[in-house]
Design a protein around this motif. Structure first.
Motif, PDB file in Angstrom:
ATOM      1  N   ASN A   1       2.942  13.901  -1.062  1.00 36.20           N
ATOM      2  CA  ASN A   1       3.563  13.715   0.256  1.00 36.20           C
ATOM      3  C   ASN A   1       4.513  14.860   0.598  1.00 36.20           C
ATOM      4  OD1 ASN A   1       2.131  11.352   0.719  1.00 36.20           O
ATOM      5  ND2 ASN A   1       3.720  10.060  -0.178  1.00 36.20           N
TER       6      ASN A   1
ATOM      7  N   TYR B   1       8.965   5.396  -5.511  1.00 34.96           N
ATOM      8  CA  TYR B   1       8.241   4.495  -4.620  1.00 34.96           C
ATOM      9  C   TYR B   1       8.420   3.092  -5.183  1.00 34.96           C
ATOM     10  CZ  TYR B   1       6.102   8.627  -2.585  1.00 34.96           C
ATOM     11  OH  TYR B   1       5.898   9.825  -1.950  1.00 34.96           O
TER      12      TYR B   1
ATOM     13  N   ARG C   1      -1.723  -1.131  -4.051  1.00 40.11           N
ATOM     14  CA  ARG C   1      -2.788  -0.155  -3.802  1.00 40.11           C
ATOM     15  C   ARG C   1      -2.148   1.212  -3.590  1.00 40.11           C
ATOM     16  NH1 ARG C   1      -7.252  -1.747   0.363  1.00 40.11           N
ATOM     17  NH2 ARG C   1      -7.846  -2.875  -1.542  1.00 40.11           N
TER      18      ARG C   1
ATOM     19  N   ARG D   1      -4.848  10.845  -1.018  1.00 41.06           N
ATOM     20  CA  ARG D   1      -5.564  11.688  -0.053  1.00 41.06           C
ATOM     21  C   ARG D   1      -5.370  13.127  -0.507  1.00 41.06           C
ATOM     22  NH1 ARG D   1      -3.380   7.773   3.291  1.00 41.06           N
ATOM     23  NH2 ARG D   1      -4.969   6.681   4.515  1.00 41.06           N
TER      24      ARG D   1
ATOM     25  N   ASP E   1       0.863   5.283   0.213  1.00 39.34           N
ATOM     26  CA  ASP E   1       0.069   6.470   0.518  1.00 39.34           C
ATOM     27  C   ASP E   1       0.600   7.653  -0.266  1.00 39.34           C
ATOM     28  OD1 ASP E   1      -1.859   5.636   2.533  1.00 39.34           O
ATOM     29  OD2 ASP E   1      -0.078   5.138   3.725  1.00 39.34           O
TER      30      ASP E   1
ATOM     31  N   VAL F   1       0.864  -1.181   0.000  1.00 36.36           N
ATOM     32  CA  VAL F   1       0.000   0.000   0.000  1.00 36.36           C
ATOM     33  C   VAL F   1       0.900   1.231   0.000  1.00 36.36           C
ATOM     34  CG1 VAL F   1      -1.769   1.302   1.247  1.00 36.36           C
ATOM     35  CG2 VAL F   1      -1.818  -1.213   1.260  1.00 36.36           C
TER      36      VAL F   1
ATOM     37  N   VAL G   1      -3.188   4.877  -2.234  1.00 38.96           N
ATOM     38  CA  VAL G   1      -4.249   5.620  -1.551  1.00 38.96           C
ATOM     39  C   VAL G   1      -3.961   7.109  -1.745  1.00 38.96           C
ATOM     40  CG1 VAL G   1      -5.441   6.049   0.624  1.00 38.96           C
ATOM     41  CG2 VAL G   1      -4.473   3.774   0.154  1.00 38.96           C
TER      42      VAL G   1
ATOM     43  N   GLN H   1     -10.436  11.006  -0.019  1.00 42.70           N
ATOM     44  CA  GLN H   1      -9.366  10.073  -0.317  1.00 42.70           C
ATOM     45  C   GLN H   1      -9.964   8.947  -1.127  1.00 42.70           C
ATOM     46  OE1 GLN H   1      -8.237   8.517   3.667  1.00 42.70           O
ATOM     47  NE2 GLN H   1      -8.825   6.534   2.800  1.00 42.70           N
TER      48      GLN H   1
ATOM     49  N   ALA I   1      -8.771   4.912  -2.922  1.00 42.35           N
ATOM     50  CA  ALA I   1      -7.747   3.909  -3.164  1.00 42.35           C
ATOM     51  C   ALA I   1      -7.940   3.332  -4.555  1.00 42.35           C
ATOM     52  CB  ALA I   1      -7.863   2.809  -2.123  1.00 42.35           C
TER      53      ALA I   1
ATOM     54  N   THR J   1      -0.368  11.512  -0.381  1.00 42.26           N
ATOM     55  CA  THR J   1      -1.148  12.669   0.025  1.00 42.26           C
ATOM     56  C   THR J   1      -0.826  13.814  -0.924  1.00 42.26           C
ATOM     57  OG1 THR J   1      -1.195  11.937   2.313  1.00 42.26           O
ATOM     58  CG2 THR J   1      -1.615  14.266   1.921  1.00 42.26           C
TER      59      THR J   1
END
Ligand SMILES: [Cu+2]
Length: 509
Positions: A416, A426, A435, A439, A401, A399, A437, A474, A476, A403
Motif C-alpha cells: 500500500n 493492520y 480476507r 493486488r 487490501d 477484508v 486481497v 490480484q 484473495a 496492494t
C-alpha cells in the motif's frame, strides 16, 4: 496469547541446539565459499519432530550480526516467531536464546533467520513435522532444499548486494542506514558497507539476459526491463495479460550458483533407492530471489501437499515453487539414474540438480533438461485442499487490501505504498474470518507469506502460508484469526522484504 498456548497443551519435549556461525563450505568439485551457516553444514541439520511434541531449541549466535530463527510454516506462539523487535529482541553476537514451543501441525517446513538478508547466506535448514497418523504409505523419503547462491563468490555478500540496489536507487549510499529507519535491530558487520559494485554486477534485470534459450514459453523475452528508465511500477497493471502466466520478472538477482542440498549441478547430491520404491519427496524453495520449475526426469509426480498441508492428489510433470513454498510429491522410482532438475524460472537457463539413482549408469549432466520441464506444470491455484483441511465456507468479517507496489529502479518495494514500519499494523480480532486481497501493481513476482497462520486459496484451494502473486494479478486469501499476537505479512523475496515489502497484522483484544 497465554490462553491460546494452553489450548495447544503439553507434549514430549525434544531438545536441540543450533549454532549460527561464519564458516567455509564446499559446494561441490572443491569449490569452497566463506559464508554463514548453521552448524557448519549446508543445509543445516534437519530438525524432525512429530506433531504434538514440543521443540526446545537453544540458538547460539556466533555471527558478527544479531540474528533470530523463524519457523516458516509453523503456528507457533507469537513470542517464539523470531521477528526482531516485534516478537523478540534479536540475539546479539555472542548471545543465545531459548526457543520453546508446541508443534501442532504436521508438514514440510523450514527455518531461517528473520534479520536482514541473512537468509540469502547459508542459514537455513529443513523442519519436518511427522504426522502421528500418517495416511500416505511410501518406502523412502527425500528432503530437497533448493537455493540460489551468491555469498562468498568473488567477494559478494547479500548485504553488499542490497546496499548496492538501494544506493543505485538513491536511497542511502552503500550502508544500511534504512534499517535504522525501520526500527530494526541490526548490527551490521563489515559486509554491510562499501559493496555497491557487487549489486551492479549481480543485480541486473532481465533486460541483459533475454536469451531464454530453452524455455521459449517464457514471455519475459518480449519486453525490455531496464533500470533507471523511470517508473515501471504503475504501467504494469494496464498491460494486456500474456498468454501464459509465467511472465514478468521472476527475480532481480542473477545468483551465480543454484544448489540442491548444498551442491552444484555438476557435483550433485545423489539419492539412492531401488526400482519400484515409492518415494516421498519434500521440496523446499529456500532461495532468496528465485522461483524454480522442478521436474524429475522420466517420472510423473503425484502432488500430495503444499506448504505442509494436504491437497487432493494431482499428477503433474513439473512444479513451480516461489521462494518459501513447499511441495510434497510421491514418485515410483524407475530403473536408472534420473535428474531432479530445478530450473531458475526466467533466469538465463540456470539450474540446480540432484540425482535419483536406482541402478548403475551414467550420471545425468548439469545441463540435462528433462522433457518433463516442458510438460504439465502444477501451480498452487490448480490444486484443491484435501477435505480434512478445507476452510469452512464463511463470509469474511474483515477484508484487508494489500496492494504490492514498487519497482527496480527506485527499489521502493512496499505494501500500500508504505515501507515497513514496526509501528504500523493492520488490525484483526480473534475469531474473525479475515480476507487479505493482494493486488500486484508491480512488474515482478511476489511470494507473499503470512506468519502464524495458514490461509486458503479461493474456491476450495489449498491451505498455504506462501502464495505467488503474479504481476498485474490480484488474489484473495482467507484465514481464521486464531493465533493472537503480531504477525508479519511480507514478500519472501528477501531483497523486496528488506527494502520495505513487509507489514504486520496486529490482534486487537
Ligand atoms: Cu517481492
Amino acid at each position: 496469547m497465554a490462553e491460546c498456548e494452553r489450548k495447544r497443551g503439553s507434549g514430549p519435549v525434544r531438545h536441540f541446539t543450533l549454532t549460527a556461525a561464519p564458516t567455509r563450505l564446499e559446494l561441490g568439485g572443491g569449490r569452497t565459499v566463506r559464508t554463514w551457516a548453521y552448524g557448519d553444514e549446508l543445509p543445516g541439520k534437519e530438525i524432525r519432530v512429530t506433531a504434538g511434541e514440543r521443540i526446545a531449541l537453544t540458538l547460539h549466535n556466533h555471527l558478527p550480526q544479531s540474528t533470530t530463527v523463524h519457523w516458516h510454516g509453523l503456528h507457533v506462539r507469537n513470542d517464539m516467531d523470531g521477528v526482531p523487535d516485534l516478537t523478540q529482541r534479536a540475539v546479539r553476537p555472542g548471545g543465545s536464546f531459548d526457543y520453546h514451543f508446541k508443534v501442532t501441525d504436521p508438514g514440510t517446513h523450514w527455518m531461517h533467520p528473520h534479520v536482514g538478508v541473512q537468509l540469502d547466506r547459508g542459514l537455513y535448514a529443513p523442519l519436518i513435522v511427522e504426522d502421528p497418523r500418517e495416511p500416505l504409505s511410501y518406502d523412502r523419503e527425500w528432503v530437497v532444499l533448493i537455493d540460489d547462491w551468491l555469498d562468498g563468490i568473488d567477494g559478494h555478500t547479500p548485504d553488499a548486494l542490497l546496499a548496492g540496489f538501494l544506493k543505485r536507487a538513491g536511497r542511502h549510499g552503500g550502508g544500511m542506514g534504512h534499517m535504522g529507519g525501520m526500527g530494526m535491530n541490526m548490527d551490521m558487520g563489515d559486509d554491510g558497507k562499501g559493496g555497491g559494485g557487487t549489486a551492479t554486477r549481480h543485480g541486473r534485470g532481465h533486460d541483459e539476459h533475454d536469451g531464454h534459450d530453452e524455455h521459449d514459453e517464457h514471455d519475459g523475452r518480449g519486453h525490455r526491463h531496464g533500470h533507471g528508465k523511470g517508473d515501471h511500477g504503475h504501467g504494469s497493471s494496464r498491460r494486456p495479460f500474456r498468454r501464459r502466466q509465467l511472465w514478468g520478472e521472476p527475480g532481480s538477482v542473477d545468483h551465480p550458483l543454484h544448489l540442491i542440498n548444498g551442491r552444484t549441478a555438476g557435483h550433485p547430491h545423489t539419492f539412492r533407492a531401488r526400482p519400484g520404491d515409492r518415494i516421498r519427496i519434500r521440496i523446499i524453495n529456500a532461495g532468496g530471489d528465485t522461483s524454480y520449475r522442478v521436474a524429475l526426469g522420466g517420472h510423473r509426480m503425484t502432488v500430495t501437499h503444499t506448504d505442509g498441508y494436504p491437497v487432493r492428489h494431482a499428477k503433474t510433470d513439473a512444479l513451480l515453487l516461489g521462494v518459501g513454498e513447499r511441495y510434497d510429491v510421491l514418485v515410483t522410482a524407475k530403473d536408472g539414474a534420473f535428474p531432479l532438475t530445478a530450473l531458475a524460472e526466467g533466469k538465463r537457463n540456470r539450474s540446480a540438480m540432484a540425482v535419483l539413482r536406482t541402478a548403475s549408469g551414467a550420471t545425468p549432466g548439469p545441463s540435462d533438461r528433462p522433457g518433463e520441464l516442458r510438460g504439465k506444470l502444477m501451480t498452487a491455484d490448480r490444486l484443491k485442499a484435501a477435505g480434512s483441511v478445507r476452510l469452512s465456507a464463511r463470509r469474511p468479517d474483515r477484508v484487508i487490501d494489500m496492494t504490492l507496489t514498487g519497482n527496480m529502479a527506485r527499489y521502493n518495494w512496499a505494501i500500500n505504498g508504505r515501507a515497513y514500519s514496526p509501528y504500523q499494523r493492520y488490525p484483526v480480532r480473534s475469531g474473525e474470518r479475515v480476507r487479505i486481497v493482494f493486488r500486484n501493481h508491480t512488474r515482478m513476482w511476489h511470494p507473499m507469506h503470512l506468519h502464524g497462520h495458514t490461509f486458503a486459496l479461493p474456491h476450495g484451494g489449498p491451505r498455504k502460508d506462501t502464495t505467488i502473486v503474479l504481476p498485474g494479478r490480484q488474489h484473495a486469501v482467507d484465514f481464521d484469526a486464531d493465533n493472537p499476537g503480531l504477525w508479519m505479512v511480507h514478500c519472501h523475496n528477501i531483497y523486496h522484504s528488506e527494502s520495505g515489502m513487509m507489514t504486520i497484522l496486529g490482534y486487537r483484544s
